[in-house]
Design a protein around this motif. Structure first.
Motif, PDB file in Angstrom:
ATOM      1  N   GLU A 162       0.819  -1.216   0.000  1.00 47.72           N
ATOM      2  CA  GLU A 162       0.000   0.000   0.000  1.00 47.72           C
ATOM      3  C   GLU A 162       0.850   1.262   0.000  1.00 47.72           C
ATOM      4  O   GLU A 162       0.357   2.360  -0.260  1.00 47.72           O
ATOM      5  N   ILE A 163       2.151   1.103   0.264  1.00 44.93           N
ATOM      6  CA  ILE A 163       3.080   2.226   0.214  1.00 44.93           C
ATOM      7  C   ILE A 163       3.876   2.217  -1.090  1.00 44.93           C
ATOM      8  O   ILE A 163       3.999   3.237  -1.769  1.00 44.93           O
ATOM      9  N   CYS A 164       4.414   1.051  -1.463  1.00 47.61           N
ATOM     10  CA  CYS A 164       5.308   1.019  -2.627  1.00 47.61           C
ATOM     11  C   CYS A 164       4.541   1.041  -3.952  1.00 47.61           C
ATOM     12  O   CYS A 164       5.050   1.561  -4.945  1.00 47.61           O
ATOM     13  N   TYR A 165       3.333   0.484  -3.992  1.00 46.40           N
ATOM     14  CA  TYR A 165       2.589   0.500  -5.258  1.00 46.40           C
ATOM     15  C   TYR A 165       2.215   1.916  -5.693  1.00 46.40           C
ATOM     16  O   TYR A 165       2.381   2.254  -6.878  1.00 46.40           O
ATOM     17  N   PRO A 166       1.698   2.792  -4.814  1.00 45.99           N
ATOM     18  CA  PRO A 166       1.465   4.165  -5.244  1.00 45.99           C
ATOM     19  C   PRO A 166       2.725   4.848  -5.744  1.00 45.99           C
ATOM     20  O   PRO A 166       2.673   5.668  -6.665  1.00 45.99           O
ATOM     21  N   GLY A 167       3.884   4.484  -5.175  1.00 49.49           N
ATOM     22  CA  GLY A 167       5.143   5.036  -5.662  1.00 49.49           C
ATOM     23  C   GLY A 167       5.459   4.601  -7.080  1.00 49.49           C
ATOM     24  O   GLY A 167       6.236   5.250  -7.777  1.00 49.49           O
ATOM     25  N   GLY A 168       4.848   3.490  -7.523  1.00 47.18           N
ATOM     26  CA  GLY A 168       5.030   3.007  -8.884  1.00 47.18           C
ATOM     27  C   GLY A 168       3.914   3.442  -9.818  1.00 47.18           C
ATOM     28  O   GLY A 168       3.803   2.913 -10.928  1.00 47.18           O
ATOM     29  N   GLY A 169       3.064   4.379  -9.372  1.00 46.86           N
ATOM     30  CA  GLY A 169       2.019   4.915 -10.235  1.00 46.86           C
ATOM     31  C   GLY A 169       0.675   4.224 -10.128  1.00 46.86           C
ATOM     32  O   GLY A 169      -0.226   4.479 -10.934  1.00 46.86           O
ATOM     33  N   PHE A 170       0.512   3.338  -9.130  1.00 47.94           N
ATOM     34  CA  PHE A 170      -0.749   2.627  -8.959  1.00 47.94           C
ATOM     35  C   PHE A 170      -1.693   3.389  -8.030  1.00 47.94           C
ATOM     36  O   PHE A 170      -1.246   4.089  -7.118  1.00 47.94           O
ATOM     37  N   LYS A 171      -2.977   3.194  -8.230  1.00 41.94           N
ATOM     38  CA  LYS A 171      -3.994   3.624  -7.287  1.00 41.94           C
ATOM     39  C   LYS A 171      -4.364   2.420  -6.433  1.00 41.94           C
ATOM     40  O   LYS A 171      -4.630   1.341  -6.950  1.00 41.94           O
ATOM     41  N   VAL A 172      -4.360   2.598  -5.114  1.00 44.73           N
ATOM     42  CA  VAL A 172      -4.640   1.498  -4.187  1.00 44.73           C
ATOM     43  C   VAL A 172      -5.992   1.712  -3.519  1.00 44.73           C
ATOM     44  O   VAL A 172      -6.296   2.811  -3.044  1.00 44.73           O
ATOM     45  N   SER A 173      -6.802   0.662  -3.501  1.00 40.95           N
ATOM     46  CA  SER A 173      -8.118   0.726  -2.862  1.00 40.95           C
ATOM     47  C   SER A 173      -8.423  -0.621  -2.217  1.00 40.95           C
ATOM     48  O   SER A 173      -7.642  -1.571  -2.317  1.00 40.95           O
ATOM     49  N   GLU A 174      -9.572  -0.691  -1.549  1.00 38.03           N
ATOM     50  CA  GLU A 174     -10.065  -1.948  -0.949  1.00 38.03           C
ATOM     51  C   GLU A 174      -9.076  -2.541   0.047  1.00 38.03           C
ATOM     52  O   GLU A 174      -8.943  -3.767   0.152  1.00 38.03           O
ATOM     53  N   LEU A 175      -8.380  -1.686   0.804  1.00 37.84           N
ATOM     54  CA  LEU A 175      -7.417  -2.184   1.788  1.00 37.84           C
ATOM     55  C   LEU A 175      -8.151  -2.839   2.953  1.00 37.84           C
ATOM     56  O   LEU A 175      -8.983  -2.209   3.604  1.00 37.84           O
ATOM     57  N   THR A 176      -7.837  -4.108   3.215  1.00 40.71           N
ATOM     58  CA  THR A 176      -8.545  -4.885   4.232  1.00 40.71           C
ATOM     59  C   THR A 176      -7.572  -5.744   5.020  1.00 40.71           C
ATOM     60  O   THR A 176      -6.715  -6.402   4.436  1.00 40.71           O
ATOM     61  N   ARG A 177      -7.705  -5.756   6.340  1.00 43.61           N
ATOM     62  CA  ARG A 177      -6.955  -6.662   7.207  1.00 43.61           C
ATOM     63  C   ARG A 177      -7.884  -7.808   7.611  1.00 43.61           C
ATOM     64  O   ARG A 177      -9.020  -7.574   8.022  1.00 43.61           O
ATOM     65  N   LEU A 178      -7.407  -9.031   7.527  1.00 46.06           N
ATOM     66  CA  LEU A 178      -8.221 -10.192   7.872  1.00 46.06           C
ATOM     67  C   LEU A 178      -7.321 -11.362   8.189  1.00 46.06           C
ATOM     68  O   LEU A 178      -6.091 -11.249   8.134  1.00 46.06           O
ATOM     69  N   THR A 179      -7.905 -12.497   8.541  1.00 47.30           N
ATOM     70  CA  THR A 179      -7.144 -13.724   8.734  1.00 47.30           C
ATOM     71  C   THR A 179      -7.613 -14.760   7.732  1.00 47.30           C
ATOM     72  O   THR A 179      -8.790 -14.801   7.372  1.00 47.30           O
ATOM     73  N   LEU A 180      -6.668 -15.594   7.271  1.00 54.09           N
ATOM     74  CA  LEU A 180      -6.972 -16.661   6.322  1.00 54.09           C
ATOM     75  C   LEU A 180      -6.419 -17.984   6.852  1.00 54.09           C
ATOM     76  O   LEU A 180      -5.371 -18.007   7.498  1.00 54.09           O
ATOM     77  N   PRO A 181      -7.100 -19.098   6.544  1.00 55.34           N
ATOM     78  CA  PRO A 181      -6.570 -20.407   6.936  1.00 55.34           C
ATOM     79  C   PRO A 181      -5.408 -20.804   6.028  1.00 55.34           C
ATOM     80  O   PRO A 181      -5.593 -21.292   4.924  1.00 55.34           O
ATOM     81  N   ILE A 182      -4.201 -20.565   6.504  1.00 52.77           N
ATOM     82  CA  ILE A 182      -2.987 -20.858   5.755  1.00 52.77           C
ATOM     83  C   ILE A 182      -2.027 -21.610   6.669  1.00 52.77           C
ATOM     84  O   ILE A 182      -1.787 -21.185   7.805  1.00 52.77           O
ATOM     85  N   GLY A 183      -1.496 -22.710   6.183  1.00 51.67           N
ATOM     86  CA  GLY A 183      -0.535 -23.463   6.967  1.00 51.67           C
ATOM     87  C   GLY A 183      -1.118 -24.084   8.217  1.00 51.67           C
ATOM     88  O   GLY A 183      -0.401 -24.265   9.207  1.00 51.67           O
TER      89      GLY A 183
END
Length: 231
Positions: A112-133
């Motif tokens: 969410e920090i480096c992508y805007p620096g590369g010219g991207f627009k960032v949206s839909e930022l969400t924190r969650l948990t996923l069943p991984i490992g």
């Protein structure tokens, strides 16, 4: 007498700067966690083939977002970028960055920090948990777009042996470990696809991430997803 807002703000800034300077002196790290455990070699940690996925040999350019400065990953010791092709021909991009010294002044570059620096627009930022490992892993999702490219992203960051779900908790743990004289290593694992349908993309990324972590050597898995939180 009521303090003027401008003066109050100046005093708060001065106090914060003074506190940061004190931490820098009192908590100057002297010991690196990375020196006390087996070294990380990203190409060996993350297999090229697993659970029907395999590396696409000529698709590396799809992974890295545009960045004119070329310094997004400059703080890391190692960066691994691959595109995997799945059983049905689906493509998933993996980018992993690892640094042996994640000190307060050497922060993980979150998408969410480096992508805007590369010219991207960032949206839909969400924190969650996923069943991984085999457990619920704190992750972040976001949607990065620019003309001609739509990229849903799932990522997580590991500091030492703990997955940190936010930049605030990440920085706070850096400070606490610095006060104990220790520098923690850190890893950022980013999974993304090129897709405009977010539900489909995130379901595919979750499946890929779970398959990937399951294929990592158990001895190195803690470096990729941290230790499970005590119940």
């Amino acid at each position: 007498m009521t303090m003027q807002p401008a003066r109050r703000k100046a005093l708060l800034i001065a106090a914060a700067m003074g506190g940061g300077a004190a931490l820098a002196v009192v908590g100057k790290p002297t010991r690196r966690l990375a020196d006390e455990r087996p070294p990380v070699k990203l190409e060996a940690v993350f297999p090229e083939r697993f659970a029907g996925w395999q590396v696409a040999p000529t698709a590396g350019a799809l992974v890295r977002p545009s960045d004119e400065t070329g310094k997004i990953y400059g703080i890391y010791d190692q960066v691994l970028e691959r595109v995997y092709v799945g059983p049905a021909g689906e493509r998933v991009m993996l980018s992993v960055a690892y640094g042996t010294e994640q000190s307060v002044g050497l922060q993980v570059h979150r998408p969410e920090i480096c992508y805007p620096g590369g010219g991207f627009k960032v949206s839909e930022l969400t924190r969650l948990t996923l069943p991984i490992g085999g457990r619920e892993l704190p992750v972040t999702r976001l949607f990065a777009t620019q003309p001609g490219r739509a990229e849903p992203i799932t990522y997580w960051t590991v500091l030492g042996d703990t997955v940190e779900g936010s930049s605030r908790s990440f920085r706070w743990r850096q400070i606490l470990s610095g006060l104990r004289g220790q520098i923690l290593d850190g890893m950022l694992v980013r999974v993304s696809t090129l897709d405009t349908q977010l539900d489909r993309a995130y379901a595919q990324q979750a499946r890929f991430a779970n398959d990937l972590v399951a294929a990592v050597d158990p001895a190195m898995r803690v470096r990729v997803i941290g230790k499970a939180a005590p119940v």
